[in-house]
Design a protein around this motif. Structure first.
Motif, PDB file in Angstrom:
ATOM      1  N   TYR A   1       0.720  -1.183  -0.010  1.00 15.77           N
ATOM      2  CA  TYR A   1      -0.064  -0.123  -0.116  1.00 15.77           C
ATOM      3  C   TYR A   1       0.891   1.288   0.121  1.00 15.77           C
ATOM      4  O   TYR A   1       0.708   2.300   0.478  1.00 15.77           O
ATOM      5  CB  TYR A   1      -0.925  -0.027   1.371  1.00 15.77           C
TER       6      TYR A   1
ATOM      7  N   HIS B   1     -10.238  -1.279   7.414  1.00 14.04           N
ATOM      8  CA  HIS B   1     -10.475  -0.300   6.501  1.00 14.04           C
ATOM      9  C   HIS B   1     -11.296  -0.569   5.522  1.00 14.04           C
ATOM     10  O   HIS B   1     -11.279  -1.841   4.946  1.00 14.04           O
ATOM     11  CB  HIS B   1      -9.235   0.439   5.847  1.00 14.04           C
TER      12      HIS B   1
ATOM     13  N   GLY C   1     -12.536   1.047   1.258  1.00 17.08           N
ATOM     14  CA  GLY C   1     -11.997   1.964   0.499  1.00 17.08           C
ATOM     15  C   GLY C   1     -13.074   1.744  -0.823  1.00 17.08           C
ATOM     16  O   GLY C   1     -14.190   1.259  -0.902  1.00 17.08           O
TER      17      GLY C   1
ATOM     18  N   THR D   1     -14.733  -1.257  -1.322  1.00 12.60           N
ATOM     19  CA  THR D   1     -13.657  -2.378  -1.209  1.00 12.60           C
ATOM     20  C   THR D   1     -13.508  -2.958   0.188  1.00 12.60           C
ATOM     21  O   THR D   1     -13.794  -1.745   1.104  1.00 12.60           O
ATOM     22  CB  THR D   1     -12.126  -2.130  -1.498  1.00 12.60           C
TER      23      THR D   1
ATOM     24  N   VAL E   1     -10.129  -3.362   2.509  1.00 13.25           N
ATOM     25  CA  VAL E   1      -8.796  -3.099   2.532  1.00 13.25           C
ATOM     26  C   VAL E   1      -8.158  -4.271   3.076  1.00 13.25           C
ATOM     27  O   VAL E   1      -7.822  -4.282   4.519  1.00 13.25           O
ATOM     28  CB  VAL E   1      -8.473  -1.765   3.101  1.00 13.25           C
TER      29      VAL E   1
ATOM     30  N   ARG F   1      -4.183  -6.594  -0.544  1.00 14.86           N
ATOM     31  CA  ARG F   1      -4.702  -5.711  -1.237  1.00 14.86           C
ATOM     32  C   ARG F   1      -6.338  -5.367  -1.360  1.00 14.86           C
ATOM     33  O   ARG F   1      -6.793  -6.181  -0.385  1.00 14.86           O
ATOM     34  CB  ARG F   1      -4.602  -6.369  -2.968  1.00 14.86           C
ATOM     35  N   GLN F   2      -6.881  -4.738  -1.763  1.00 18.51           N
ATOM     36  CA  GLN F   2      -8.173  -4.355  -1.931  1.00 18.51           C
ATOM     37  C   GLN F   2      -9.220  -5.468  -2.472  1.00 18.51           C
ATOM     38  O   GLN F   2      -8.741  -5.714  -3.494  1.00 18.51           O
ATOM     39  CB  GLN F   2      -8.700  -2.972  -2.249  1.00 18.51           C
TER      40      GLN F   2
ATOM     41  N   MET G   1      -9.427   4.356   4.262  1.00 20.92           N
ATOM     42  CA  MET G   1      -8.374   4.575   3.620  1.00 20.92           C
ATOM     43  C   MET G   1      -8.152   6.048   2.823  1.00 20.92           C
ATOM     44  O   MET G   1      -9.128   6.356   2.411  1.00 20.92           O
ATOM     45  CB  MET G   1      -8.211   3.621   2.486  1.00 20.92           C
TER      46      MET G   1
ATOM     47  N   GLN H   1      -5.714   6.183  -1.749  1.00 21.33           N
ATOM     48  CA  GLN H   1      -6.467   5.422  -2.503  1.00 21.33           C
ATOM     49  C   GLN H   1      -6.332   5.789  -4.136  1.00 21.33           C
ATOM     50  O   GLN H   1      -6.283   4.921  -4.938  1.00 21.33           O
ATOM     51  CB  GLN H   1      -8.024   5.842  -2.359  1.00 21.33           C
TER      52      GLN H   1
END
Length: 284
Positions: free
Chosen positions: A19, A84, A86, A104, A106, A110-111, A174, A179
């Protein structure tokens, strides 16, 4: 007798190497996962937990597919996520989401797109009851700072501070700049994934699922010292199993314990019948 399986994911951080150096540290997400696993176990579910570094797309997908293989019509699957949230722009096409974004989860590496989660739910046999609880943010793309949408006086009264930096650290979103950077870096991957998911579409079948989310798509979910605000309110309403009522009443009771700045959403897919919706939550 029906079978109940549950999967509980709690991420207090993510892998900064995935990230762009952002670790996304939170305090209460692992506690949320443990507490929801305890709740599920107490009412007869078999439970699995994935904490922080275990919460990868590969591991989450594998556990979802294990459950889909085991559960049959009349069984129930409980999925909870704390971490989180996103958003990434939706791929162009006829099925673009109303807000033009895919929400998404998080995850550690990865998302994970909401369309990916939906596709995994489509693998469950028709008639399996799916309950999903997401304690995460789904912040809008035009929001650059928590302080731009939250009234400072209200934040002072609710959280004891109106300082933007402190508030940002307490929300499960996020940061917008992060993002944007990550999406631009991974844009080709997400566009191809979105197109593949739309093409497959799980043969068009809608899973029998209900979602109670921690907030609306354009809102933030608060972290906490012990539990997230949504999970804490849910556990309070559940009251060690003394709650009486169905899922709609459960959702409204949780709503009443949270401020207007965080309004949990009830979303249904596959037209769950009244028998499902009127059941006491988490009934195996």
């Amino acid at each position: 007798m029906p079978t109940g399986l549950s999967l509980h994911i709690g991420l207090n951080s993510v892998d900064p190497s995935k990230y762009g150096g952002w670790a996304g540290r939170l305090r209460a997400c692992e506690n949320d996962a443990r507490d929801m696993a305890d709740l599920a176990r107490g009412v007869g579910f078999g439970d699995t937990t994935l904490m922080t570094s275990e919460g990868t797309v590969k591991n989450v997908t594998a556990e979802l597919r294990k459950a889909a293989t085991r559960l049959k019509k009349g069984d129930i699957f409980l999925f909870t996520y704390s971490g989180h949230g996103g958003q990434v722009p939706d791929a162009p096409g006829p099925d673009v989401e109303e807000d033009d974004f895919d929400e998404t989860l998080v995850l550690f590496d990865r998302q994970m797109l909401d369309d990916e989660l939906y596709a995994e739910f489509q693998r469950f046999e028709e008639g399996v009851r799916i309950v999903s609880l997401l304690d995460s943010c789904h912040s809008g793309s035009g929001i650059e700072s928590v302080s731009e949408i939250l009234n400072p006086a209200a934040m002072e009264a609710q959280f004891g501070t109106s300082d933007p930096d402190q508030l940002e650290a307490g929300f499960r979103a996020m940061p917008l700049l992060r993002q944007t950077e990550i999406y631009e870096r991974d844009k080709d991957f997400f566009l191809q994934l979105q197109q593949d998911l739309k093409s497959a579409n799980g043969n068009g079948r809608k899973p029998t699922a209900l979602l109670i989310s921690g907030c609306q798509d354009n809102q933030f979910s608060m972290d906490g010292s012990q539990n997230g605000a949504f999970t804490g309110a849910l556990l309070d309403v559940w009251s060690n199993g003394s709650f009486r009522g169905g899922y709609r009443q459960f959702h409204r009771a949780i709503q009443r314990k949270l401020p207007v700045t965080q309004s949990p959403n009830l979303y249904l897919t596959g037209e769950p019948g009244a028998e499902f919706l009127d059941q006491k939550p988490f009934t195996v």
